[in-house]
Every structure is written in structure tokens, then in C-alpha cells.
Design an enzyme around this catalytic site. Sequence first.
Site, PDB file in Angstrom:
ATOM      1  N   GLN A 106       0.845  -1.195   0.000  1.00 11.48           N
ATOM      2  CA  GLN A 106       0.000   0.000   0.000  1.00 11.48           C
ATOM      3  C   GLN A 106       0.877   1.241   0.000  1.00 11.48           C
ATOM      4  OE1 GLN A 106      -2.259  -0.428   3.723  1.00 11.48           O
ATOM      5  NE2 GLN A 106      -1.004   1.206   4.575  1.00 11.48           N
ATOM      6  N   SER A 148       1.707   6.682   3.019  1.00 14.13           N
ATOM      7  CA  SER A 148       2.502   7.759   3.628  1.00 14.13           C
ATOM      8  C   SER A 148       3.459   8.388   2.625  1.00 14.13           C
ATOM      9  CB  SER A 148       3.321   7.205   4.789  1.00 14.13           C
ATOM     10  OG  SER A 148       2.484   6.760   5.805  1.00 14.13           O
ATOM     11  N   SER A 174       5.801  -0.973   2.901  1.00 14.38           N
ATOM     12  CA  SER A 174       6.254  -2.300   3.332  1.00 14.38           C
ATOM     13  C   SER A 174       6.190  -3.292   2.176  1.00 14.38           C
ATOM     14  CB  SER A 174       5.378  -2.826   4.474  1.00 14.38           C
ATOM     15  OG  SER A 174       5.417  -1.957   5.558  1.00 14.38           O
ATOM     16  N   GLU A 187      -6.546  -1.525   9.872  1.00 12.88           N
ATOM     17  CA  GLU A 187      -5.111  -1.713  10.052  1.00 12.88           C
ATOM     18  C   GLU A 187      -4.740  -1.718  11.527  1.00 12.88           C
ATOM     19  OE1 GLU A 187      -1.193  -0.031   7.729  1.00 12.88           O
ATOM     20  OE2 GLU A 187      -2.666   1.387   8.419  1.00 12.88           O
TER      21      GLU A 187
END
Lengths: 365, 383
Positions: free
Chosen positions: B125, B128, B160, B243
Site C-alpha cells: 500500500q 505515507s 512495506s 489496520e
Amino acid sequence: MRFDDLLDDWLETDDRELLDHFGELITEIVGARLAPDAEPGFDDMAKRLARIREQGWLDFAVEKDTTDTVYFEALKRLHRRTTPLAVPLLEVWSALRVLSRLGGSDLLERTLAGECVTVLAIDDLLRPGDGSGTGWIPFGDGATVLLAVAAGDGVDLLQVEPGSAAVPVSHPDPTLPAFTLSPASTTTVGHLDRAGWEGARAEVLVAQAAALAGQAQALNTDTVAYITNRVQFGVPVGSFQALQHRAADIATEVYAAQQVSIHAAEALGAHTAPLALGLLAKAFVAKAAMKTASEAIQLHGGMGFTWEGGTHFGLKRSAYLAMSGLSIAECEEGLGRWAIDAPELLWAGGLDDRGKRETMEDGTA
Amino acid sequence: MRLQLTPAQRAFQQDLRAFYEREVQPGWRTRYKTFEELGAYLLDWEKVLYRGNWSVPTWPAEFDGRGADAIERAIFTEETARFDAPEGLNRLGKRLVAPVLMRHGTDAQRSHLARIRSGEEVWCQGFSEPNAGSDLVNIRTAAVRDGSDWVINGRKIWTSFAQFADWVMLLVRTGAADSRAEGISIILVSLDTPGIEISPIQTIAGRSEFNEVSFDDVRVPLENLVGAENGGWPIVRSVLQDERGAEFCLARYTDIRRIFEDVTSYAKTDADRSYPGRIGADYARIYTIQLLASDLLDRGQRDATPEGLESMLKLYTTETWRSLGDDQVHYWAHDLFERGGKEGLEDYYESRHYTISAGTSEIQRNLIAGRLLQLPSSRRSAP
């Protein structure tokens, strides 16, 4: 949903209504806050206890229909108030439940009939001595005391009639004046074997955890309301992030303490290591409650340090409950030693069949 | 919550135990020298999960999942901890991307689901950015329409598993620069598209789970937009809530519990340095994670989860790990540094990870104070 509703909405409707009724009764009985120079006496306490008995709330502790969940929740309701009740109901109910483990006794019947006020010497149940002296006993100057002394791998239960030499003890909670006794004479009531003693100790620890969880909830609610309404610098102080973060931390502790208390109440009856569960419940909840009480005083600012503000009553009852019987450190130490010695650690959640007996929905094992 | 297992839940548990008994290889954690080697193993593990039909137990049956209910999800975590089984590499794809595609994706976008389930497609994803971490609505990576494409420019950070991933679910600005939450969209981007550069970031553990991903005139078909243009923020909010929800925290709990069981094993062998009081205190705190997660799962089933409760679980779980890490240094240092070896050190470093990622502890406290305690807003207009 309000935070306080979140802590209550798991109860069945009937149970909630019953406990609401109990909470209202206790609110009626609490009366005015204690003045700094007042010393609650045994006779006033006994009158309050008589009102509780008249409404059927002494029998409640030992009635067959009273589930563990509702019993411990009632202790939470008893303490979910900023001004605690000046009656050692936890010690009285605990005495009744210990006596009921013996399968009935004259002392149980006389207490339920209102002929005497029997309190359990919690310190001595958890750390039994030889009976020559006792630990703290709230209203021990006038009560009949149920005292445990070491006997084999269990305890003998002794009855101490009022009138023994009672020495007042200096401890934080002014609403529960406590004494130590040096009994001149005792009567044997019965014996708890190792398993019975372990069960009784676990139950008292879970009861203290429930009471502390209720006290912490009341202090948290009161503190959130205070910082929401208290204005400084032209804004509510609760709008400052520094205070919001402290409030968030204690609310999280209160929520977790509530979950531990509920779990301990539900799991105790079928747990394979009840004393470990009791130690865990008290260690966790007492620590959370003391943190909450300490923060409640701080977040109330100057008012938190006044007698008139009243937040100190919750701090003091929390401290009394945390100190009585086994301290937080003793609970942590006992739990840790159990964990180190256990062949396998137990975990929560009800999914791990090492921790409790599971049953299928149809009741089969 | 008193959990009574139904026959179906019991069968779920027995099947999973049989699967883990058959497939989990003891020592997998310490076998690989580099994060890349570990990543390759975890990618293979995705295939093992798929073959055993344990790849996506929480997905609904209509998407070929097992439709696990809240109790079964907790069972899954419980057994995963008990067997110390790997979590796999595609957890973002399975847990965060897939629910978005199920709820908001087109038929074509949903076609990714089968490949996510089988482990053929790994997802990450892209949320940020260097200047939009906790303040996520401040993202600047922009997508501009050009013919039949979006043209994307900008940088993402803390992505990640991007170095192992095939696709990214990207958060982009499609509205005006100052449109904050109202000008954000979600676009699916294949990571082999020209113009994308992935640069691993070394963490304090000396490994590179995270990446910085830059987008330089990256062209993506218009049909890769998920949901409405400028309608991405409400979707993201639900993703962020997931999350930090029960499954996320139960996954962390499996790590915390494993580390703590190692600590108690050590304490059995060295009475002088066992510090039982500290063991008891940590045991109680770790034990309680599962109670909080079970309550959240139960509330999810009853549709009785107030906004902000996930933040309590996330705050509690990750701060518990952080304090366990502190205690490992304070009390059981010899176990950590001598016997635990590299793995022990990595666990210690990881104890600093999750109080920052998926919303810092400070963000969680803001959410608890505002949403759950309903304290007055601290936002005042600038003088």
C-alpha cells in the site's frame, strides 16, 4: 456510544436491571461525604448493612441463582462511585461465600439472619498465621471475624467474637477504619483443604479486582467530566493535547481492567489454575486502578488535592483494596513464580483449551 | 465474553491444527541470513497456505474464502501463535487491499482477488509520504488525467514489502493542492510500470522491510481508479481502522507471546536473574491483549464497536510490546544478547516498530480522546 456505556453493554438486560437496582440502593445508603475529623463507627455501619440485608442483598452473595458474573459485577457496582460506601461489604460477602464452601454453618445462618456482622480477615486468608494476631480487619472492633489459620496444606477457619483486644490500624481509607486483633478465644468453624483454600483465595482476589475496576471506572468518568468543563486560558483544559493523552492512557487502562475483571469472573469457576487467574486479575486491575486514581488527582489540579473535591476518596479506597490481602507486587511475584514453574503458560480468550474446560453449544465436553 | 465453540468452529480449529502440524517447519525464523531470503521463503509459504486452503480464511465464501467469523479469526491467531507459524508476505494484499476491492472495486479490479489468494500477486500500500505521515490528508503525490491515462508524480515512503510486490494500492491527490481529504483518490498501479523506482530503507534492525517508492510520469489506465474520483478518503479511513483492528493486533500478539514464552523459558534456567515479579507483571499485560481483541471481535459481530476502540487496542498492544522490549534490557539482558542471538536482537528492535507504524501511539491517543472520550477539540484557528 459513550465510553461508560461501552463498559456496561455486555451484560444481559435482566442482570443489568438487577445491578442498576443494587447501585441505586447503595447510592441511597452512602449518604453525605465524611468530614475530615469524622470517624465512622461500627453501629452506623451495622445500620447501613441492615438496610442492605433487608433488601435481600446479603443472601444474594450465596444464593444458588447468583452467577459468578453477577456477583463480581455487583462488587464493581458497589465501588463505581467517587464516594465509597462506609460498609465492608466485600469482606462480609466474602465471609459468607467462604462459609458456604463448608456446606453451611451456624455462623452463616446467624449472619444472614442479621444477628451478627461477620467480616472475613482477608489478610489472613491470603497469608495465614497461627491465629495469635490478625491482619487488617475493617470495623474489627465490633464485628464477628472469620479468621483463617494455617493447618496442613489448607486452613482452619476460626470464629472470633466481638470484644477481642482491637488495635486501630493507620491505613489510607477513612471510610473503612481497620483494626488488628489478638483473639483471646476462638471457635473452630471448619477446615478448607488445599483446593478449597485455593478457590477461596482466588475468589477474594477476583472480588478485589472487580471492586478496583469499578472504582477506577468512577474516577475516570469523573476526571473526563472535570477536564471537559474546567476552563483555563479561555478553553476547556481537556482540549489541551497534553491532558488528552493522559486521559486516553487512563481510559485505556480502565477499559483493559474492565476486560480482565469480566474474564476472571467468567473463567474462575472452570479454570485449571484459579489462584494464578486471581493473582493475574488483582495484579493487573490494582495497578491500573492506582494509576487511574493517581492521574485523577493530578488532572483535577488543585481541587484534586482538597478534601472538598472528593477525588481522594477514590484514591484512598483504591489504595486500601490494592494493599489489603496481597499487594500488587506480591501478586506479580506469585504470578511470575507460577508462570516460571508451569509446564506451559495459559493464555486467555477461551479458545485455548489448556486454560479452561471448553464445552460445545449442546453442553458436551 | 464467554466463548463457546460451535461444532463448526471446533472443526475449523482442528483442521487448522492438522495443517500447521503438517506444514510448519521449526526453525524457519533463524534459517535465513538476509531479509530477501526470508522474503522468498515467506512468498513460498503463501503458496503452502493456498494449497491448504488457509490463504484467506477471513474472506467471504463468495470470494473463495472460508468466511471465518470473529471467533474463527481469533482461533486462527491463537493457533498461529501456538505453532509459531509464519504470517506470509502478502498480508497487506489479503487483509487491506482485498477488502477494498471487494467493497469498492469494479469486476475487472476484483479479478485481482484470485491472484492475491493464490500468492501469485503480492500487494503493498502506498499511503505515507515524506511530508504526510501522521497527517495523511496532506499527501502531494498527484494523479492528473491525460487521455485514457492517469499520469502520476510523487514519492511514497514506508511502503512495506514493495521490493517483493507486484502491485501497489496508491493514495493520490486528484483534487486541488489544498483540497485535503476532499481531493484524494485511490489508484491501482502495477509496480513494473515505467517510471517507478523502489529504494529499500534500512530499519534499525538493519533490514529493509520498508521502501521509498518514487513515481516519475507513471502512466496508469483511467479504469484503475477505485471508487469515485476524489472519493478515496472515506475508503482509506476504513482501511486505517482495519489496520489497527483486532486482526492486526492479534498478529502482533503472536510475536509478543512468542518472545515472552522465550523469556519464561530462560527464567526457568536462571533463578538468580529470573525476576519473577516482572515476569508476572508482563504476563498479565500480554495475557490481556487477547481479551481486548476478543472484545473487539465480538463487538464487530454485534455491530457495537464505537469509533476509537480500535485505537485503544492498537495503543495497548503495541505499547505492551515496547515495554516488554524495555524489560528485556532491564531484567533479562543476558537472555536477549547471549542466547537470543540475532533473532533476539531483531525482536528487540521490532518492539520499537509498531508504536510508530499504522498510526503512532500519539495519533491513537488523539483518536481515543476525541472519538471515545469526546473531549473538546484542541483545534483553534491561528491568531
